[in-house]
Design an enzyme around this catalytic site. Structure first.
Site, PDB file in Angstrom:
ATOM      1  N   GLY A 184     -14.109  29.239  83.231  1.00 29.13           N
ATOM      2  CA  GLY A 184     -13.622  30.593  83.518  1.00 29.13           C
ATOM      3  C   GLY A 184     -14.676  31.550  84.047  1.00 29.13           C
TER       4      GLY A 184
ATOM      5  CD  GLU B  87      -9.360  21.540  81.779  1.00 25.96           C
ATOM      6  OE1 GLU B  87      -9.632  21.514  82.993  1.00 25.96           O
ATOM      7  OE2 GLU B  87      -9.745  22.468  81.021  1.00 25.96           O
TER       8      GLU B  87
ATOM      9  CG  HIS C  79     -13.185  18.472  82.356  1.00 25.72           C
ATOM     10  ND1 HIS C  79     -12.059  18.979  81.758  1.00 25.72           N
ATOM     11  CD2 HIS C  79     -14.101  19.472  82.341  1.00 25.72           C
ATOM     12  CE1 HIS C  79     -12.280  20.234  81.410  1.00 25.72           C
ATOM     13  NE2 HIS C  79     -13.518  20.556  81.757  1.00 25.72           N
TER      14      HIS C  79
ATOM     15  CB  SER D 163     -15.601  29.764  75.434  1.00 28.30           C
ATOM     16  OG  SER D 163     -14.236  29.401  75.445  1.00 28.30           O
TER      17      SER D 163
ATOM     18  CG  ASN E  49     -14.796  22.438  86.068  1.00 28.99           C
ATOM     19  OD1 ASN E  49     -14.192  22.281  87.133  1.00 28.99           O
ATOM     20  ND2 ASN E  49     -14.384  21.912  84.925  1.00 28.99           N
ATOM     21  CD1 TRP E  50     -16.089  27.431  90.416  1.00 25.37           C
ATOM     22  CD2 TRP E  50     -15.509  27.256  92.573  1.00 25.37           C
ATOM     23  NE1 TRP E  50     -17.073  28.037  91.161  1.00 25.37           N
ATOM     24  CE2 TRP E  50     -16.742  27.940  92.491  1.00 25.37           C
ATOM     25  CE3 TRP E  50     -14.959  27.029  93.840  1.00 25.37           C
ATOM     26  CZ2 TRP E  50     -17.419  28.401  93.625  1.00 25.37           C
ATOM     27  CZ3 TRP E  50     -15.626  27.476  94.973  1.00 25.37           C
ATOM     28  CH2 TRP E  50     -16.841  28.165  94.862  1.00 25.37           C
ATOM     29  CE  LYS E  51     -12.089  24.159  83.414  1.00 24.09           C
ATOM     30  NZ  LYS E  51     -11.688  24.313  82.020  1.00 24.09           N
TER      31      LYS E  51
ATOM     32  N   GLY F  10     -11.835  27.075  77.414  1.00 24.20           N
ATOM     33  CA  GLY F  10     -10.832  28.044  77.855  1.00 24.20           C
ATOM     34  C   GLY F  10     -10.183  28.807  76.715  1.00 24.20           C
TER      35      GLY F  10
ATOM     36  CD  GLU G 226     -17.093  20.808  79.443  1.00 24.00           C
ATOM     37  OE1 GLU G 226     -17.507  21.856  79.929  1.00 24.00           O
ATOM     38  OE2 GLU G 226     -16.092  20.217  79.875  1.00 24.00           O
TER      39      GLU G 226
HETATM   40  P1  PGA Z   1     -14.441  27.257  80.058  1.00 25.40           P
HETATM   41  O1  PGA Z   1     -14.334  25.753  80.662  1.00 25.40           O
HETATM   42  O2  PGA Z   1     -15.836  27.746  80.353  1.00 25.40           O
HETATM   43  O3  PGA Z   1     -13.384  28.033  80.763  1.00 25.40           O
HETATM   44  O4  PGA Z   1     -14.205  27.140  78.575  1.00 25.40           O
HETATM   45  C1  PGA Z   1     -15.389  24.860  80.557  1.00 25.40           C
HETATM   46  C2  PGA Z   1     -15.024  23.534  81.177  1.00 25.40           C
HETATM   47  O5  PGA Z   1     -13.865  23.110  81.033  1.00 25.40           O
HETATM   48  O6  PGA Z   1     -15.859  22.875  81.821  1.00 25.40           O
END
Ligand code: PGA
Length: 262
Positions: free
Chosen positions: A238, A97, A95, A216, A9-11, A176, A170
């Protein structure tokens, strides 16, 4: 053993050139066939070029979110038919976010799952509790509400063959932050989710659905997580932005498949 899924997931990261380079190096490492599914979720604007960069490889491409309506006056939004017209195969929905920063509700996410399934896009439904919810003992309640509302009435669409569906657990406190859930903590919730899926979709379907862990995930913790019986892959933020790290997680998952087969 369910076929593992390693998803990046490149966000909201990278420029076009960086996105092309990253996709090309993942595609090169994966080649045309792999024992695991590899998915990339670039920002919308890079999807066409990322699709070109992975052409001929086993890597598939999806979107990080979408709108629930097929078309209309929704400035700035992207719909399921738009994504399928680009040859996207998957879409991440719910997600944390999107839930917490953009205030997406359980009901909107439910409608998005329905829209994705109707159009043959495989949803990756994300669920997970915040730190406050975990500390106040609400983890299972939150995960149950998000899973059951997300998949409400999806049963008919999923049961009738059709589109694949994936769930990603998640925990918000692990995204993150560098604070990864322990393999045992994650397994406990994955097993719980599989039981919920059994109730909603039947035993057979629940046995086949891949439940990914996200939060993470890094090359050095991926093996212990992927070894858990109900952890069928990883949704990686990340660490998916660095080709070496992401490729090393794909290799770890592939090695686990080989060792399970031999
Ligand atoms: P992260 O993000 O690996 O940077 O913790 C995971 C995600 O939000 O899908």
């Amino acid at each position: 053993m369910r076929r593992p899924v390693i998803a990046g997931n490149w966000k909201m990261n990278l420029t076009l050139k960086e996105a092309q380079e990253l996709a090309a190096s993942v595609a090169k490492a994966c080649g045309a066939s792999l024992p695991v599914d590899v998915l990339l979720f670039p920002p919308f604007v890079f999807i066409p070029e990322v699709l070109k960069a992975v052409q001929g490889s086993a890597v598939r491409v999806g979107a990080q979110t979408m709108h629930q309506e097929d078309s209309g006056a929704y400035t700035g939004e992207i719909s399921a038919p738009m994504l399928t017209s680009l040859a996207c195969s998957h879409v991440v929905l719910g997600h944390s976010e999107r839930r917490h920063i953009f205030r997406e509700t359980d009901e909107a996410i439910h409608q998005k799952v329905q829209a994705a399934l109707r159009h043959g896009l495989a949803p990756v439904l994300c669920v997970g509790e915040t730190l406050a919810e975990r500390e106040s003992g609400q983890t299972f309640e939150v995960v149950q509400r998000q899973t059951e509302t997300g998949l409400d009435q999806a049963a008919a669409l999923i049961k009738n063959g059709g589109t694949d569906i994936l769930v990603a657990y998640e925990p918000v406190w692990a995204i993150g932050t560098g604070k990864v859930a322990t393999p045992e903590q994650a397994q406990e919730v994955h097993q719980f989710i599989r039981k919920l899926l059994q109730r909603q979709l039947g035993k057979e379907k629940a046995r086949d659905i891949r439940i990914l862990y996200g939060g993470s995930v890094k090359p050095d913790n991926s093996e212990a997580l992927l070894k858990q019986p109900d952890i069928d892959g990883a949704l990686i933020g990340g660490a998916s932005l660095m080709s070496d790290g992401f490729i090393s997680i794909i290799r770890t998952a592939s090695a686990l498949v080989s060792s399970a087969v031999s």
